[in-house]
Design a protein around this motif. Structure first.
Motif, PDB file in Angstrom:
ATOM      1  N   ALA A   1      53.129  37.838  27.078  1.00 20.07           N
ATOM      2  CA  ALA A   1      54.533  37.500  26.807  1.00 20.07           C
ATOM      3  C   ALA A   1      55.492  37.838  27.937  1.00 20.07           C
ATOM      4  N   ILE A   2      55.203  38.877  28.744  1.00 19.63           N
ATOM      5  CA  ILE A   2      56.260  39.389  29.625  1.00 19.63           C
ATOM      6  C   ILE A   2      56.380  38.670  30.963  1.00 19.63           C
ATOM      7  N   GLY A   3      55.335  38.009  31.448  1.00 16.72           N
ATOM      8  CA  GLY A   3      55.465  37.270  32.705  1.00 16.72           C
ATOM      9  C   GLY A   3      55.303  38.137  33.929  1.00 16.72           C
ATOM     10  N   SER A   4      55.035  37.511  35.071  1.00 19.13           N
ATOM     11  CA  SER A   4      54.641  38.223  36.288  1.00 19.13           C
ATOM     12  C   SER A   4      55.791  38.954  36.978  1.00 19.13           C
ATOM     13  N   GLY A   5      57.043  38.694  36.604  1.00 21.66           N
ATOM     14  CA  GLY A   5      58.165  39.347  37.265  1.00 21.66           C
ATOM     15  C   GLY A   5      58.482  40.731  36.726  1.00 21.66           C
ATOM     16  N   HIS A   6      57.746  41.196  35.747  1.00 23.41           N
ATOM     17  CA  HIS A   6      58.039  42.483  35.114  1.00 23.41           C
ATOM     18  C   HIS A   6      57.788  43.637  36.076  1.00 23.41           C
ATOM     19  N   GLU A   7      58.521  44.742  35.873  1.00 31.31           N
ATOM     20  CA  GLU A   7      58.403  45.906  36.754  1.00 31.31           C
ATOM     21  C   GLU A   7      57.032  46.553  36.704  1.00 31.31           C
ATOM     22  N   LEU A   8      56.238  46.277  35.686  1.00 28.23           N
ATOM     23  CA  LEU A   8      54.904  46.850  35.603  1.00 28.23           C
ATOM     24  C   LEU A   8      53.983  46.319  36.692  1.00 28.23           C
ATOM     25  N   PHE A   9      54.324  45.169  37.248  1.00 25.66           N
ATOM     26  CA  PHE A   9      53.432  44.516  38.189  1.00 25.66           C
ATOM     27  C   PHE A   9      53.770  44.920  39.622  1.00 25.66           C
TER      28      PHE A   9
END
Length: 282
Positions: free
Chosen positions: A250-258
């Motif tokens: 759901a969150i997509g590749s732009g999330h800070e986790l990546f």
């Protein structure tokens, strides 16, 4: 020299970072007190390597209080199963009583009170308990272990997960790198940030499946959870992983986790293990 207490030293099916930390410290000629849940072959092997072995339950204060006596530093890890919050609270209380100066604790990526999975939120609460004990807690917020993916494939020959598109992005890490950072932080006399983000590389689930040499298949979360119960045989594990996979979808590749940081290289002296490195070693 005071022994370093290492919990989870008996190892586990999906990473066994405590066992790897204990071995690394022993190789560095540091005294290790290995805390294990069962007095079995793994415990016997640790004794042969020179560790002092204590058997107990991390959720039980009468097990943990004697284990921390005479200890200044410790490694705290608990499997993804019920009881983690109890264990963290017990360890925080015992550690404060023993006046520990540094505790390296394995946590979850993105741990926060509003995190995307219940277990991430529980880890945030555990972090607060350890912080408030004033025992020098350092939290290793680790990404998805390569070992989790190996277990997910099992002997099926398919990476079947509720991750949606094969372009869904995952932050990944080898358990050996988590353990390497843990051992490095326990050895250093330098100040350490209280939260260390650990990810070795960022890959799409399609790339992950290709590296393992299997096809990727998206499955319904409820269907995956039903199958996972026969594999993991633990409801908390299934709950966490089901929420984790659907969160990434759901969150997509732009999330800070990546993001990959320099933390692994700083404390291990080498670059992070890539998924291909991990597979080549096996």
């Amino acid at each position: 020299m005071a022994p370093i207490l290492v919990t989870g030293a008996g190892g586990g099916a999906q990473g066994g970072t405590g066992r790897t930390v204990a071995r690394a410290l022993l190789r560095a000629d540091l005294p290790v007190r290995a805390f294990v849940h069962h007095d079995n072959a793994s415990a016997a092997e640790l004794k042969e390597l020179g560790a002092e072995v204590v058997v107990g339950d991390l959720r039980e204060i009468t097990s943990v209080l004697p284990a921390v006596q005479g200890v200044r530093r410790a490694y705290f890890t608990y499997p993804v199963t019920a009881g983690m919050l109890d264990a963290a609270a017990v360890f925080a209380a015992a550690g404060r009583e023993a006046k520990l100066e540094r505790v390296v604790a394995v946590s979850q990526l993105g741990s926060a009170p509003t995190a995307g999975t219940p277990h991430m939120r529980r880890h945030w609460v555990a972090e607060q308990a350890l912080d408030r004990a004033e025992i020098g807690a350092v939290h290793l917020r680790a990404a998805v272990f390569y070992e989790n993916l190996r277990v997910a494939i099992g002997d099926t020959g398919v990476l079947a997960l509720p991750l949606g598109s094969p372009d869904t992005v995952l932050p990944l890490i080898a358990a050996a790198d988590v353990a390497g950072v843990g051992a490095g932080v326990l050895r250093t006399g330098e100040p350490v940030d209280p939260v260390l983000w650990l990810a070795g590389e960022i890959r799409t689930v399609g790339e992950v499946a290709a590296a393992f040499g299997v096809p990727y298949v998206d499955v319904d979360p409820r269907e995956w959870a039903a199958t996972a119960r026969t594999v993991y045989r633990d409801e908390v594990t299934v709950e966490h992983l089901t929420h984790l996979w659907t969160m990434f979808a759901a969150i997509g590749s732009g999330h800070e986790l990546f993001r990959v940081t320099e933390t692994i290289e700083r404390y291990t002296g080498r670059p992070p293990l890539s998924l291909r490195d991990y597979l080549a070693q096996r």
